[in-house]
Design an enzyme around this catalytic site. Structure first.
Site, PDB file in Angstrom:
ATOM      1  N   LYS A   1       0.843  -1.198   0.000  1.00 55.22           N
ATOM      2  CA  LYS A   1       0.000   0.000   0.000  1.00 55.22           C
ATOM      3  C   LYS A   1       0.879   1.250   0.000  1.00 55.22           C
ATOM      4  CE  LYS A   1      -3.705   2.063   2.852  1.00 55.22           C
ATOM      5  NZ  LYS A   1      -4.491   1.837   4.095  1.00 55.22           N
TER       6      LYS A   1
ATOM      7  N   SER B   1      -9.254   2.516   3.771  1.00 53.17           N
ATOM      8  CA  SER B   1      -8.408   3.156   2.773  1.00 53.17           C
ATOM      9  C   SER B   1      -7.551   2.188   1.952  1.00 53.17           C
ATOM     10  CB  SER B   1      -7.478   4.173   3.459  1.00 53.17           C
ATOM     11  OG  SER B   1      -6.585   3.535   4.353  1.00 53.17           O
TER      12      SER B   1
ATOM     13  N   SER C   1      -9.462   0.524   7.990  1.00 51.61           N
ATOM     14  CA  SER C   1      -8.952   0.552   6.627  1.00 51.61           C
ATOM     15  C   SER C   1      -8.459  -0.784   6.081  1.00 51.61           C
ATOM     16  CB  SER C   1      -7.826   1.587   6.502  1.00 51.61           C
ATOM     17  OG  SER C   1      -8.349   2.883   6.623  1.00 51.61           O
TER      18      SER C   1
END
Length: 478
Positions: free
Chosen positions: A85, A160, A184
């Site tokens: 990520k 996220s 997230s």
């Protein structure tokens, strides 16, 4: 609905990371073949899904070739393609945090958790997208195209860790990095039909930015398609770093030995109940747990309504820190004038309520004990992961004024923040689907350090009620 699936008859097939690792070690497939298959799937899916931030495909192929030369030494996840990520540093690539305000500075070293995850042998094809600094529950942008859900490209991946979830759900890779500061990992796992475990605070190497916060709410982990991949990841990460203050995990592979007492609720902390499809998911899962011999009973939501306001104010503090101190917190080339409208809205909310913040922070710090006390009566809590099924893209877009989108976001991400404040583990499992056929996760949580109980229960549920993945398609829909 337009579905994007890359599952097909190639080196990756429909296998999870554990199965692929076994094939690698037995010489049935090579690391290069897996990497090439992942690159081909990426090229098929990503033009529609828009899930990656930056790539390093040649470097990944070189790493795969180096691993082939040492095949006899392959252990853990060595040779398995994956993604990081884009809010952790990876040497040789920039870290943009999903923001137009950050720079293209190439990082000369990797973050601590990046090193820990790389130590399992994963081959990173690049980095996945997230909304700006992970401040919202959808992977959307005001200046760019959104990341799209492989189950339905008109719907959100959640956030996220939306880019990672999209890549795993679509079949491009079997496992990808995710992290969680308010849901997230678990939110995109729910939206994309995946397994998403938020580890306990301190279970993995500390996130460099998060450990400077008044309350460290961030935990790093992965999203996967199977529970055993999540269990194996936690075991392999533990070989790299073990926190002596937490109970060890090892490689968990069996259901729990004892029957558990599970309390479930569907009410939101802000009042009212979740969407009927999300309520159905919890009630059906409760019946399944009961059928497996666990004691299950309804309970009142164990979180006071004040918690939502306090957490939102804490979230606003994070945004305000970026607006006013981004050059110190991120990098010297940081341009706060290019931040998202939502980030500015959160920062304004913090400034308007600045005098309330010390009291909110004190209540959040005390919440850890309140949360722990709930487990004097229960082993595990069960709730929806989200307040509603995956929303249509645009409904939570960060270009919408904060005052307008605030209640929608709170209603959507209504169940996951408590574990971040308490430092406790939580896991989202893809136990249900909406009337439209979209994934709906349910959320199990426990006290600090009790990942083993959650993973073992997840193993049992997956064995008894197998999760559904996207179908095998010969090509992705255009």
């Amino acid at each position: 609905m337009t579905t994007i699936s890359t599952f097909r008859d190639d080196a990756l097939g429909n296998d999870d990371a554990v199965e692929l690792s076994t094939k690698l070690q037995r010489g049935k497939v090579s690391a290069r073949e897996l990497t090439l298959a992942a690159i081909e799937r990426l090229e098929l899916a990503n033009p529609t899904l828009n899930a990656t931030a930056c790539l390093q495909l040649e470097r990944a192929l070189d790493q795969a070739l180096q691993l082939e030369a040492r095949r006899a030494e392959l252990t853990q996840f060595a040779g398995i393609p994956s993604f990081l990520k884009d809010n952790l540093d990876l040497q040789g690539l920039p870290t943009r945090h999903g923001s137009s305000g950050t720079s293209q500075i190439i990082k000369d070293q990797s973050s601590a958790f990046t090193e820990q995850l790389a130590g399992t042998g994963l081959v990173f094809l690049g980095k996945t997208r997230l909304p700006e600094f992970g401040l919202t529950a959808t992977t959307e942008f005001s200046r760019d195209q959104p990341t799209r859900n492989p189950w339905s490209t008109q719907h959100t991946t959640g956030g996220s860790s939306g880019g990672s979830a999209a890549m795993v759900a679509a079949g491009v890779v079997p496992i990808a990095h995710a992290n969680d500061g308010g849901g997230s990992i678990r939110i995109p796992a729910s939206c994309c039909g995946l397994v998403g475990l938020k580890p306990s605070r301190g279970r993995t190497a500390l996130n460099e930015m998060a450990q400077k916060l008044p309350i460290n709410i961030v935990s790093d982990g992965v999203v996967t398609r199977t529970v055993r991949d999540t269990a194996a990841t936690m075991a392999f990460l533990e070989r790299q770093y073990k926190n002596p203050s937490l109970p060890p995990l090892g490689w968990l592979q069996n259901p729990p030995a004892k029957r558990l007492k599970i309390g479930y609720f569907t009410s939101k902390v802000t009042g009212g109940s979740a969407h009927p499809d999300c309520v159905d998911a919890v009630e059906l899962t409760a019946k399944k747990c009961e059928a497996l011999g666990h004691h299950v009973e309804p309970m009142a939501i164990p979180i006071q309504s004040q918690f939502a306001d306090d957490f939102l104010l804490y979230w606003g503090m994070l945004a305000a820190s970026l607006v006013h101190f981004g050059k110190l917190a991120v990098d010297r080339q940081f341009d706060s004038s290019r931040l998202e409208p939502l980030t500015y809205g959160l920062a304004r909310h913090f400034r308007k309520n600045l005098l309330r913040f010390p009291f909110a922070l004190n209540r959040l710090k005390r919440f850890t004990l309140d949360y722990k006390n709930v487990f004097s009566d229960y082993d595990v809590l069960l709730s929806p992961t989200l307040g509603m099924p995956p929303t249509l893209l645009g409904e939570l877009n960060p270009r919408i004024e904060f005052e307008e989108v605030r209640e929608k976001l709170i209603g959507f991400a209504a169940y996951t923040a408590a574990q971040n404040v308490a430092g406790a583990p939580g896991i989202s499992l893809p136990m249900h689907q909406s009337a439209e056929g979209l994934p709906i996760g349910v959320h199990f949580s426990g006290p600090l350090g009790y990942e083993a109980t959650l993973i073992e229960l997840a193993i049992e549920l997956e064995q008894a009620y197998p999760f559904q993945s996207l179908p095998v398609l010969r090509q992705a829909a255009a």
